[in-house]
Design an enzyme around this catalytic site. Structure first.
Site, mmCIF file in Angstrom:
data_model
loop_
_atom_site.group_PDB
_atom_site.id
_atom_site.type_symbol
_atom_site.label_atom_id
_atom_site.label_comp_id
_atom_site.label_asym_id
_atom_site.label_seq_id
_atom_site.Cartn_x
_atom_site.Cartn_y
_atom_site.Cartn_z
ATOM 1 N N SER A 1 31.510 34.613 50.074
ATOM 2 C CA SER A 1 32.505 35.452 49.424
ATOM 3 C C SER A 1 32.024 36.907 49.383
ATOM 4 C CB SER A 1 32.807 34.890 48.023
ATOM 5 O OG SER A 1 33.967 35.458 47.485
ATOM 6 N N ASP B 1 41.849 28.505 51.520
ATOM 7 C CA ASP B 1 40.925 29.507 51.001
ATOM 8 C C ASP B 1 41.644 30.804 50.650
ATOM 9 O OD1 ASP B 1 38.565 30.994 50.563
ATOM 10 O OD2 ASP B 1 37.579 30.119 52.311
ATOM 11 N N HIS C 1 38.041 27.768 48.686
ATOM 12 C CA HIS C 1 37.008 28.805 48.772
ATOM 13 C C HIS C 1 35.585 28.251 48.728
ATOM 14 C CE1 HIS C 1 35.915 32.963 48.871
ATOM 15 N NE2 HIS C 1 35.409 33.002 47.661
#
Length: 294
Positions: free
Chosen positions: A106, A245, A272
């Site tokens: 991320s 995601d 995610h």
């Protein structure tokens, strides 16, 4: 497992070395998400590396966890360059600057890309896991996902964002419904749940750099773009993301197109946190990639 502290010009960075740095395989440096989440969020990935005899390093980036908090710093202090500097300080401290692999999840994916753009001499392979790229594209994707949520959820989120009342409990309750679909689609294991609880209890860096939730960016990362510079990345690169995601296909494809020779692995059952949601596949894909390059 060995815990340590790096002392540098901005304070102390707490790190953990999982395994033997001299195992013969390039150690894997991990960059956690957030910004402002915790190194323990990458313990699962460090464990995957350890299963094939590869050492891994997790650490609390400056401003969070057991590292110096720097709560007195103004919002504009919190820039990507701070964390790139910290990364270089750490690999030099650990004596691995001439031979290592790098992964980030991320926000950590964006940071990993920023590091790789500087072409560190010892970087052998790069893994970008659901990486942030172009902030505006990311937020546009989140808004698209939000539009697909039930109106009783999306309307609450939109209302409070428009009115500037994102501190309202109703806003976060609705945001959590979004997280359940596009951040983690399965119950979190106890260690991951504890990590999220601890991170959300102290969101100084997250709020300064990102904003009140995953759904809005009004911090120092607003308008930030890394995908216009990734042509400088010159090591084997694997991009991984989930079908559901918040790192949407548009972001993954921007990395794929921008990094010469890279490849993209899509996790069909994940959002995610694919490293938790499809753990067996993630471990296999990650270790096969790393073992083939370092």
């Amino acid at each position: 497992m060995e815990k340590g502290v790096l002392k540098w010009e901005l304070g102390e960075t707490a790190y953990t070395v999982h395994g033997d740095l001299k195992s013969g395989k390039s150690p894997l440096v991990t960059l956690h998400g957030g910004p402002g989440f915790l190194g323990k969020g990458m313990d699962t990935i460090a464990g995957y590396a350890g299963n094939v005899g590869r050492a891994a390093i997790t650490y609390d980036q400056i401003g969070c966890g057991a590292s110096t908090k720097l709560k007195e710093k103004p919002q504009d202090f919190w820039q990507v360059s701070v964390f790139v500097k910290e990364f270089y300080e750490l690999i030099n401290h650990l004596g691995i600057a001439d031979n290592f692999a790098l992964t980030g999840h991320s926000w950590g994916g964006l940071l990993a890309a920023e590091v790789a753009i500087t072409q560190p001499q010892g970087l052998k392979a790069l893994i970008l896991s659901s990486p942030l790229g172009d902030t505006d594209t990311w937020i546009a994707g989140v808004k698209e996902l939000l539009a697909g949520m039930p109106p009783e959820i999306s309307s609450v989120i939109i209302k409070h964002e428009e009115e500037g009342t994102t501190d309202n409990p109703d806003y976060m309750e609705a945001a959590m419904k979004f997280y359940d679909k596009h951040v983690h689609r399965i119950p979190l294991p106890p260690d991951a749940a504890a990590m999220f609880e601890e991170a959300f209890a102290d969101q100084n860096v997250y709020n300064a750099m990102w904003g009140p939730s995953e759904l809005m960016c009004n911090g120092t990362l607003a308008g930030h773009v890394v995908t216009d510079r990734i042509g400088a990345i010159n090591v084997p690169t694997l991009i991984m993301s989930g079908k559901y995601d918040e790192c949407m296909a548009s972001t993954a494809q921007a990395y794929l197109k921008g990094i010469n020779g890279s490849r993209w692995e899509l996790f069909e059952e994940s959002s995610h946190l694919s490293y938790i949601e499809e753990a067996a596949k993630y471990q296999r894909v990650m270790n096969d990639f790393l073992d083939s390059h370092c």
